[in-house]
Design a protein around this motif. Structure first.
Motif, short mmCIF file in Angstrom:
data_model
loop_
_atom_site.label_atom_id
_atom_site.label_comp_id
_atom_site.label_asym_id
_atom_site.label_seq_id
_atom_site.Cartn_x
_atom_site.Cartn_y
_atom_site.Cartn_z
N LEU A 1 -5.40 3.69 4.41
CA LEU A 1 -6.48 4.02 3.47
C LEU A 1 -7.40 5.09 4.07
CD1 LEU A 1 -7.36 0.43 2.29
CD2 LEU A 1 -6.12 2.17 1.02
N ARG A 2 -6.83 6.19 4.51
CA ARG A 2 -7.64 7.19 5.20
C ARG A 2 -8.57 7.96 4.28
NH1 ARG A 2 -2.54 8.21 5.79
NH2 ARG A 2 -1.55 9.89 4.66
N TRP A 3 -8.19 8.21 3.03
CA TRP A 3 -9.06 8.99 2.15
C TRP A 3 -10.33 8.25 1.76
CZ3 TRP A 3 -9.44 13.79 2.37
CH2 TRP A 3 -8.35 14.58 2.67
N PRO A 4 -10.27 6.97 1.44
CA PRO A 4 -11.55 6.27 1.22
C PRO A 4 -12.44 6.30 2.45
CG PRO A 4 -9.77 4.99 0.29
CD PRO A 4 -9.14 6.12 1.06
N LEU A 5 -11.84 6.25 3.63
CA LEU A 5 -12.61 6.32 4.87
C LEU A 5 -13.24 7.70 5.05
CD1 LEU A 5 -13.38 4.71 7.39
CD2 LEU A 5 -11.34 5.64 8.48
N TYR B 1 -9.29 0.55 -4.17
CA TYR B 1 -10.32 -0.49 -4.25
C TYR B 1 -9.69 -1.88 -4.18
CZ TYR B 1 -13.46 3.25 -5.77
OH TYR B 1 -14.20 4.40 -5.84
N ILE B 2 -8.59 -2.07 -4.87
CA ILE B 2 -7.92 -3.37 -4.85
C ILE B 2 -7.38 -3.67 -3.45
CG2 ILE B 2 -5.91 -4.65 -5.74
CD1 ILE B 2 -6.39 -3.13 -8.41
N LEU B 3 -6.79 -2.66 -2.81
CA LEU B 3 -6.28 -2.86 -1.46
C LEU B 3 -7.40 -3.18 -0.47
CD1 LEU B 3 -3.60 -0.05 -1.34
CD2 LEU B 3 -3.17 -2.50 -1.16
N ILE B 4 -8.55 -2.57 -0.65
CA ILE B 4 -9.69 -2.85 0.23
C ILE B 4 -10.17 -4.28 0.02
CG2 ILE B 4 -12.11 -2.28 0.65
CD1 ILE B 4 -11.31 0.68 0.08
N VAL B 5 -10.30 -4.69 -1.24
CA VAL B 5 -10.78 -6.05 -1.55
C VAL B 5 -9.82 -7.10 -1.01
CG1 VAL B 5 -11.17 -7.65 -3.46
CG2 VAL B 5 -12.18 -5.38 -3.51
N VAL B 6 -8.54 -6.84 -1.07
CA VAL B 6 -7.55 -7.78 -0.54
C VAL B 6 -7.43 -7.66 0.97
CG1 VAL B 6 -5.10 -8.37 -0.56
CG2 VAL B 6 -6.25 -7.87 -2.70
N GLY B 7 -7.56 -6.45 1.49
CA GLY B 7 -7.32 -6.20 2.91
C GLY B 7 -8.40 -6.71 3.84
N ILE B 8 -9.65 -6.70 3.41
CA ILE B 8 -10.74 -7.14 4.30
C ILE B 8 -10.61 -8.63 4.66
CG2 ILE B 8 -13.23 -7.51 4.45
CD1 ILE B 8 -13.55 -4.79 3.09
N GLY C 1 -5.91 9.35 -9.06
CA GLY C 1 -5.79 9.67 -7.65
C GLY C 1 -5.68 8.45 -6.76
N HIS C 2 -5.20 7.35 -7.30
CA HIS C 2 -5.00 6.10 -6.58
C HIS C 2 -6.29 5.39 -6.18
CE1 HIS C 2 -0.71 6.81 -6.32
NE2 HIS C 2 -0.96 8.03 -5.89
N TRP C 3 -7.42 5.76 -6.74
CA TRP C 3 -8.68 5.12 -6.34
C TRP C 3 -8.76 3.67 -6.78
CZ3 TRP C 3 -11.57 6.61 -2.61
CH2 TRP C 3 -11.55 7.95 -2.22
N THR C 4 -8.24 3.34 -7.94
CA THR C 4 -8.24 1.94 -8.39
C THR C 4 -7.41 1.08 -7.44
OG1 THR C 4 -8.45 2.68 -10.68
CG2 THR C 4 -7.75 0.41 -10.32
N ALA C 5 -6.24 1.59 -7.09
CA ALA C 5 -5.39 0.85 -6.15
C ALA C 5 -6.05 0.74 -4.79
CB ALA C 5 -4.04 1.54 -6.02
N ALA D 1 0.83 -1.20 0.00
CA ALA D 1 0.00 0.00 0.00
C ALA D 1 0.86 1.25 0.00
CB ALA D 1 -0.92 0.00 1.20
N ASN D 2 1.94 1.24 0.74
CA ASN D 2 2.82 2.40 0.78
C ASN D 2 3.60 2.57 -0.52
OD1 ASN D 2 2.57 3.73 3.43
ND2 ASN D 2 3.00 1.67 4.15
N VAL D 3 3.99 1.48 -1.14
CA VAL D 3 4.67 1.57 -2.45
C VAL D 3 3.71 2.12 -3.50
CG1 VAL D 3 5.68 0.19 -4.30
CG2 VAL D 3 6.39 -0.19 -1.94
N VAL D 4 2.48 1.63 -3.50
CA VAL D 4 1.48 2.12 -4.45
C VAL D 4 1.22 3.61 -4.25
CG1 VAL D 4 -0.97 1.97 -5.07
CG2 VAL D 4 0.38 -0.10 -4.84
N ALA D 5 1.23 4.05 -3.00
CA ALA D 5 1.00 5.47 -2.71
C ALA D 5 2.11 6.35 -3.25
CB ALA D 5 0.85 5.68 -1.22
N MET D 6 3.30 5.81 -3.39
CA MET D 6 4.43 6.59 -3.91
C MET D 6 4.46 6.66 -5.43
SD MET D 6 7.62 5.68 -1.49
CE MET D 6 7.24 4.15 -0.67
N LEU D 7 3.74 5.79 -6.09
CA LEU D 7 3.74 5.77 -7.56
C LEU D 7 2.78 6.82 -8.10
CD1 LEU D 7 3.63 1.91 -8.12
CD2 LEU D 7 5.61 3.40 -8.27
#
Length: 81
Positions: free
Chosen positions: A64-68, A31-38, A25-29, A14-20
Protein backbone atom coordinates in the motif's frame (compact mmCIF):
# COMPACT_ATOMS: atom_id res chain seq x y z
CA UNK A 1 0.75 -19.74 12.64
CA UNK A 2 -2.82 -18.67 11.92
CA UNK A 3 -1.88 -15.02 11.79
CA UNK A 4 0.91 -15.66 9.28
CA UNK A 5 -1.47 -17.54 6.98
CA UNK A 6 -4.08 -14.79 7.27
CA UNK A 7 -1.49 -12.11 6.57
CA UNK A 8 -0.22 -14.01 3.51
CA UNK A 9 -3.81 -14.24 2.26
CA UNK A 10 -4.14 -10.48 2.80
CA UNK A 11 -1.01 -9.87 0.71
CA UNK A 12 -2.28 -12.16 -2.07
CA UNK A 13 -5.69 -10.44 -2.01
CA UNK A 14 -4.03 -7.02 -2.20
CA UNK A 15 -2.00 -8.08 -5.21
CA UNK A 16 -5.03 -9.57 -6.96
CA UNK A 17 -6.99 -6.37 -6.35
CA UNK A 18 -4.09 -4.35 -7.78
CA UNK A 19 -4.30 -6.34 -11.01
CA UNK A 20 -8.01 -5.69 -11.51
CA UNK A 21 -9.22 -2.60 -13.37
CA UNK A 22 -10.63 0.18 -11.23
CA UNK A 23 -12.47 3.43 -11.91
CA UNK A 24 -11.30 5.20 -8.75
CA UNK A 25 -7.62 4.27 -8.94
CA UNK A 26 -8.03 1.46 -6.39
CA UNK A 27 -8.66 3.88 -3.50
CA UNK A 28 -11.77 2.04 -2.29
CA UNK A 29 -9.87 -1.23 -2.23
CA UNK A 30 -6.96 0.49 -0.45
CA UNK A 31 -9.29 1.75 2.30
CA UNK A 32 -10.74 -1.73 2.76
CA UNK A 33 -7.27 -3.29 2.83
CA UNK A 34 -6.15 -0.76 5.44
CA UNK A 35 -9.20 -1.39 7.64
CA UNK A 36 -8.63 -5.15 7.46
CA UNK A 37 -4.83 -4.97 7.58
CA UNK A 38 -4.38 -2.92 10.76
CA UNK A 39 -6.07 -5.40 13.11
CA UNK A 40 -4.44 -8.25 11.20
CA UNK A 41 -1.04 -6.64 11.74
CA UNK A 42 -1.81 -6.32 15.44
CA UNK A 43 -2.78 -9.99 15.59
CA UNK A 44 0.39 -10.94 13.70
CA UNK A 45 2.52 -8.95 16.14
CA UNK A 46 0.70 -10.29 19.20
CA UNK A 47 0.99 -13.91 18.11
CA UNK A 48 4.54 -13.89 16.67
CA UNK A 49 6.37 -11.00 18.29
CA UNK A 50 7.56 -7.54 17.30
CA UNK A 51 10.16 -8.64 14.74
CA UNK A 52 7.62 -10.56 12.67
CA UNK A 53 5.17 -7.68 13.19
CA UNK A 54 7.73 -5.22 11.84
CA UNK A 55 8.33 -7.45 8.81
CA UNK A 56 4.56 -7.52 8.27
CA UNK A 57 4.42 -3.74 8.59
CA UNK A 58 7.12 -3.31 5.95
CA UNK A 59 5.33 -5.80 3.68
CA UNK A 60 2.04 -3.93 4.11
CA UNK A 61 3.73 -0.60 3.44
CA UNK A 62 5.22 -1.95 0.23
CA UNK A 63 1.83 -3.22 -0.93
CA UNK A 64 0.00 0.00 0.00
CA UNK A 65 2.74 2.46 -0.92
CA UNK A 66 0.56 5.09 -2.63
CA UNK A 67 -1.70 5.72 0.36
CA UNK A 68 1.49 6.07 2.40
CA UNK A 69 2.97 8.54 -0.10
CA UNK A 70 -0.24 10.58 -0.10
CA UNK A 71 -0.35 10.57 3.72
CA UNK A 72 3.25 11.78 3.85
CA UNK A 73 2.47 14.61 1.41
CA UNK A 74 -0.61 15.60 3.41
CA UNK A 75 1.32 15.67 6.69
CA UNK A 76 4.12 17.76 5.12
CA UNK A 77 1.52 20.18 3.77
CA UNK A 78 -0.15 20.51 7.17
CA UNK A 79 3.20 21.06 8.90
CA UNK A 80 4.09 23.77 6.39
CA UNK A 81 7.14 22.18 4.82
Amino acid sequence: MTSIVLFCLWVVAANVVAMLPSRDGHWTAAYILIVVGIPLLGYLTWQNGPIVGFIGLVAGMSVLRWPLVMLTRWVKEKLGR
